[in-house]
Design a protein around this motif. Structure first.
Motif, PDB file in Angstrom:
ATOM      1  N   CYS A  71       8.097   0.015   8.610  1.00  0.00           N
ATOM      2  CA  CYS A  71       7.010  -0.240   7.661  1.00  0.00           C
ATOM      3  C   CYS A  71       7.472  -0.844   6.359  1.00  0.00           C
ATOM      4  O   CYS A  71       6.683  -1.398   5.632  1.00  0.00           O
ATOM      5  CB  CYS A  71       6.326   1.069   7.274  1.00  0.00           C
ATOM      6  SG  CYS A  71       5.395   1.774   8.546  1.00  0.00           S
ATOM      7  N   CYS A  77       1.710   4.315  12.131  1.00  0.00           N
ATOM      8  CA  CYS A  77       2.769   4.704  11.199  1.00  0.00           C
ATOM      9  C   CYS A  77       2.203   5.500  10.036  1.00  0.00           C
ATOM     10  O   CYS A  77       2.857   6.384   9.493  1.00  0.00           O
ATOM     11  CB  CYS A  77       3.462   3.452  10.659  1.00  0.00           C
ATOM     12  SG  CYS A  77       4.455   2.636  11.870  1.00  0.00           S
ATOM     13  N   GLN A  78       0.972   5.148   9.667  1.00  0.00           N
ATOM     14  CA  GLN A  78       0.364   5.826   8.528  1.00  0.00           C
ATOM     15  C   GLN A  78       0.252   7.324   8.804  1.00  0.00           C
ATOM     16  O   GLN A  78       0.624   8.148   7.982  1.00  0.00           O
ATOM     17  CB  GLN A  78      -1.014   5.235   8.297  1.00  0.00           C
ATOM     18  CG  GLN A  78      -1.709   5.818   7.129  1.00  0.00           C
ATOM     19  CD  GLN A  78      -2.931   5.018   6.773  1.00  0.00           C
ATOM     20  OE1 GLN A  78      -3.203   3.993   7.380  1.00  0.00           O
ATOM     21  NE2 GLN A  78      -3.665   5.477   5.812  1.00  0.00           N
ATOM     22  N   ASP A 116       0.854  -1.185   0.000  1.00  0.00           N
ATOM     23  CA  ASP A 116       0.000   0.000   0.000  1.00  0.00           C
ATOM     24  C   ASP A 116       0.888   1.232   0.000  1.00  0.00           C
ATOM     25  O   ASP A 116       2.111   1.138  -0.006  1.00  0.00           O
ATOM     26  CB  ASP A 116      -0.949  -0.005   1.200  1.00  0.00           C
ATOM     27  CG  ASP A 116      -0.212  -0.216   2.508  1.00  0.00           C
ATOM     28  OD1 ASP A 116      -0.795  -0.814   3.419  1.00  0.00           O
ATOM     29  OD2 ASP A 116       0.957   0.181   2.599  1.00  0.00           O
ATOM     30  N   ILE A 118       1.620   3.444   2.152  1.00  0.00           N
ATOM     31  CA  ILE A 118       2.495   3.703   3.299  1.00  0.00           C
ATOM     32  C   ILE A 118       3.816   2.969   3.122  1.00  0.00           C
ATOM     33  O   ILE A 118       4.899   3.504   3.374  1.00  0.00           O
ATOM     34  CB  ILE A 118       1.806   3.279   4.603  1.00  0.00           C
ATOM     35  CG1 ILE A 118       0.649   4.199   4.878  1.00  0.00           C
ATOM     36  CG2 ILE A 118       2.775   3.315   5.758  1.00  0.00           C
ATOM     37  CD1 ILE A 118       1.066   5.621   5.100  1.00  0.00           C
ATOM     38  N   ALA A 147       0.202  -0.672   7.457  1.00  0.00           N
ATOM     39  CA  ALA A 147       0.040   0.763   7.635  1.00  0.00           C
ATOM     40  C   ALA A 147      -0.504   1.073   9.008  1.00  0.00           C
ATOM     41  O   ALA A 147      -0.179   2.099   9.595  1.00  0.00           O
ATOM     42  CB  ALA A 147      -0.911   1.302   6.576  1.00  0.00           C
ATOM     43  N   LEU A 162       3.766   9.020   8.693  1.00  0.00           N
ATOM     44  CA  LEU A 162       4.437   9.194   7.405  1.00  0.00           C
ATOM     45  C   LEU A 162       3.692  10.136   6.489  1.00  0.00           C
ATOM     46  O   LEU A 162       4.238  10.594   5.494  1.00  0.00           O
ATOM     47  CB  LEU A 162       4.611   7.837   6.719  1.00  0.00           C
ATOM     48  CG  LEU A 162       5.691   6.956   7.324  1.00  0.00           C
ATOM     49  CD1 LEU A 162       5.678   5.607   6.662  1.00  0.00           C
ATOM     50  CD2 LEU A 162       7.043   7.577   7.146  1.00  0.00           C
TER      51      LEU A 162
END
Lengths: 366, 253
Positions: B60, B27-28, A206, A208, B2, B31
């Protein structure tokens, strides 16, 4: 030394305190010393020391830049750039017509974007380039390694093995024809195993993971300094679905584009991206345009659009700073990405030579 | 990946607490912010923020493998790379059969035989590896109610009479084909999401969805405003989930 405190890369809380205490230039900070600083602002001595070290580093960096020092300066004359560009290598695509319209092949230090409908050959071109970047210099290649970032899962190892075997065979034929010693030596290291082991593959599921991987790329490229090609296959796929906030998407894409430009320039490598097509519905008709919107169109330096014309695959150079717009046909054979053979000679064999993994577009050709 | 919490990315405890005050827990979220925003939120200097970014990215990012390692892995297990369709010309064109680990799409006008093909593939998947099958269970998601168990038994009996010579073998095969009837898009998506656990518990080796287009066409009328985006959203989400399942378990879909 007269640099304003506000422009130093310190944390915002620290900056606020410095401003409140009345510090205006970096020189004042250096003159105060760590103990004085800690007393005036109310931070610990270690923090004050750290701050002063940062200030000192920044100021010495400034001094070097104003004195025209070497290293991180990005200023150079156009003549130096010209010499650099002429000495630069290209990554050939094994399709001479495509190499011609690109001006020699895929250029290093530039971002090339390949757009096309599904099934037209974008991933095939990426796999071909990942093999071609490894061709030794005596055969006209750049002798580098490749990083392949896959977001769609369309990377087939068996296909890359086929393309690599064809490339090795091609080089062997050249070596036999020329009979030079460095050709033979280069051929020893240019084998199927070595080609495959120099393609570094990342599968990002994805956006991310893609963002994280691009943040980590500079470190990876410093470790593997021979990398000359970064392929991101399917930059549109993770951004096209599940995104309610379009402004966030634009911001992330722009950040990504900037990082890729920095990577391409610093490490002298080519960046190749593949994009999908989307339909723009106009007044009375709909046209196919590259996906991700108009602002993404500014990210790539060179843009190629692949499309079909009945049963012939065509490549159009859509945007380029130095070459003119033109269209050429190409085919995909079991050996990879190639020119179209002249029709009179190989009409029958061409249809059987077409990549067996692709559906034939017209049944009557078989 | 994510949704990985920042705590598990090895950031310090107080930093995580500070970030959670700004609603940044995964983490999503981290970032997606730009460098300046990160500096404001963490209160750290430019260099430290870059180090933090690298740390979170490490948590990640996907693992690297060279193409050579992938090839070696595939050649160790040649039979598991493809599911042969037993139609020789089709297998030749497909370079071995339906590939494991990726999505294969079958399209045609109505009445050409897509459902029959799917039924036959389900039978093939339950066969033992020595006969060219995958020796596993099959998940069949049916949206048109076109699956007929009698036809399944008929195909099995006529195609492989020597193997399915006893009723018991037929029962065994039919027990390993799990049929789910889903009639709406939401249900299909929910079913795909729940598949991960089922694949592990039932040792599923083939997923068939028959058909994606019918359920999408029923629900989304593209002439209505906004439906086109929703439909593409649903399709893309389903596709990425299926791709993940196919790759993770190396099974054909």
């Amino acid at each position: 030394m007269q640099r304003a405190v506000g422009s130093l890369p310190l944390g915002p809380a620290l900056r606020a305190r410095l401003a409140a205490a009345g510090f205006q230039t970096a020189q004042e900070l250096l003159d105060t010393g760590p103990c004085g600083l800690s007393r005036e602002i109310g931070i610990s001595k270690e923090e004050a020391l750290e701050t002063l070290q940062v200030v000192r580093q920044e100021c010495s960096g400034d001094a070097a830049r104003t004195a025209g020092g070497a290293g991180t300066t990005r200023k150079c004359t156009a003549l130096e750039l010209l010499e650099e560009e002429q000495a630069q290598g290209f990554i050939i695509t094994f399709c001479s017509a495509l190499d011609n319209i690109l001006g020699g092949g895929v250029q290093l230090t530039k971002i090339t974007e390949v757009c096309g409908a599904p099934g037209v050959g974008k991933t095939q071109l990426c796999m071909q380039l990942a093999v071609d970047v490894q061709i030794p210099e005596c055969f006209g290649g750049v002798c580098g390694e490749a990083v392949f970032i896959d977001t769609e899962g369309s990377f087939m190892v068996d296909r890359v093995a086929d393309i690599a075997a064809a490339c090795v065979q091609h080089c062997q034929l050249i070596a036999e024809a020329h009979q030079e010693e460095d050709h033979q030596k280069a051929l020893e290291t240019f084998s199927l195993e070595s080609i495959l082991s120099h393609i570094y593959y990342f599968r990002c599921r994805d956006y991310i993971e893609l963002l994280a991987q691009v943040y980590l790329l500079p470190d990876f490229l410093s470790e593997h300094s021979k990398v000359r090609l970064v392929v991101i296959d399917g930059i549109a796929f993770p951004f096209r679905h599940d995104f309610e906030d379009l402004s966030l998407r634009t911001r992330l894409l722009n950040g990504l584009a900037q990082q890729l430009i920095i990577i391409a320039n610093d490490h002298k490598s080519a960046v190749v991206l593949t994009n999908q097509m989307t339909t723009r519905i106009g007044q009375s008709q709909s046209t196919l345009v590259p996906a991700l919107g108009e602002s993404w169109g500014h990210a790539a330096t060179v843009r190629l659009i692949f499309h079909w014309d009945k049963s012939q695959r065509l490549a159009t150079l859509y945007k380029s700073p130095s070459q003119k717009e033109s269209t050429i046909p190409y085919t995909i054979t079991p050996h990879g990405f190639r020119d179209v053979q002249p029709p009179a000679v190989t009409q029958n064999t061409e249809s059987t030579e077409m990549n067996p993994r692709k559906r034939p577009r017209r049944e009557e050709e078989k | 990946m994510a949704a990985k919490k920042l705590r598990r990315a090895k950031l310090s405890q107080e930093l995580c607490e500070r970030l959670s005050r700004y609603q940044i827990t995964t983490c999503q979220d981290f970032l997606c912010l730009s460098l300046l925003e990160l500096m404001k939120v963490t209160g750290q200097s430019y260099r430290n923020v870059q180090k933090l970014l690298r740390q979170v990215s490490l948590a990640c990012a996907p693992k690297m493998q060279t193409a050579y390692e992938m090839k070696v892995r595939r050649s160790v297990n040649p039979s598991s790379a493809f599911l042969s369709t037993t139609l020789h010309s089709l297998d030749k064109v497909l370079h071995g059969g339906v590939p494991c680990g990726s999505l294969t799409e079958i399209t045609s006008p109505p009445g050409c035989g897509k459902t029959q093909f799917c039924i036959m593939m389900s039978v093939l998947a339950t066969l033992p590896v020595s006969m060219g099958g995958l020796d596993g269970a099959v998940v069949y998601i049916d949206t048109e109610s076109a699956f007929s168990a009698e036809r399944l038994v008929e195909i099995a009996g006529n195609r492989f009479p020597t193997y399915f010579d006893s009723d018991e073998k037929l029962f065994c095969m039919t027990r390993s084909i799990h049929l789910y009837r889903e009639l709406t898009c939401d249900n299909v998506l929910k079913r795909i999401k729940s598949l991960e656990e089922e694949i592990i518990s039932k040792k599923v080796k083939l997923i068939i969805i028959d058909s994606v287009a019918s359920v999408v066409r029923k629900e989304f009328d593209t002439k209505l405003q906004g439906n086109l985006a929703e439909r593409s959203n649903f399709l893309a989400r389903g596709a990425s989930l299926l791709k993940y399942l196919a790759e993770e378990f190396s099974i054909p879909v």
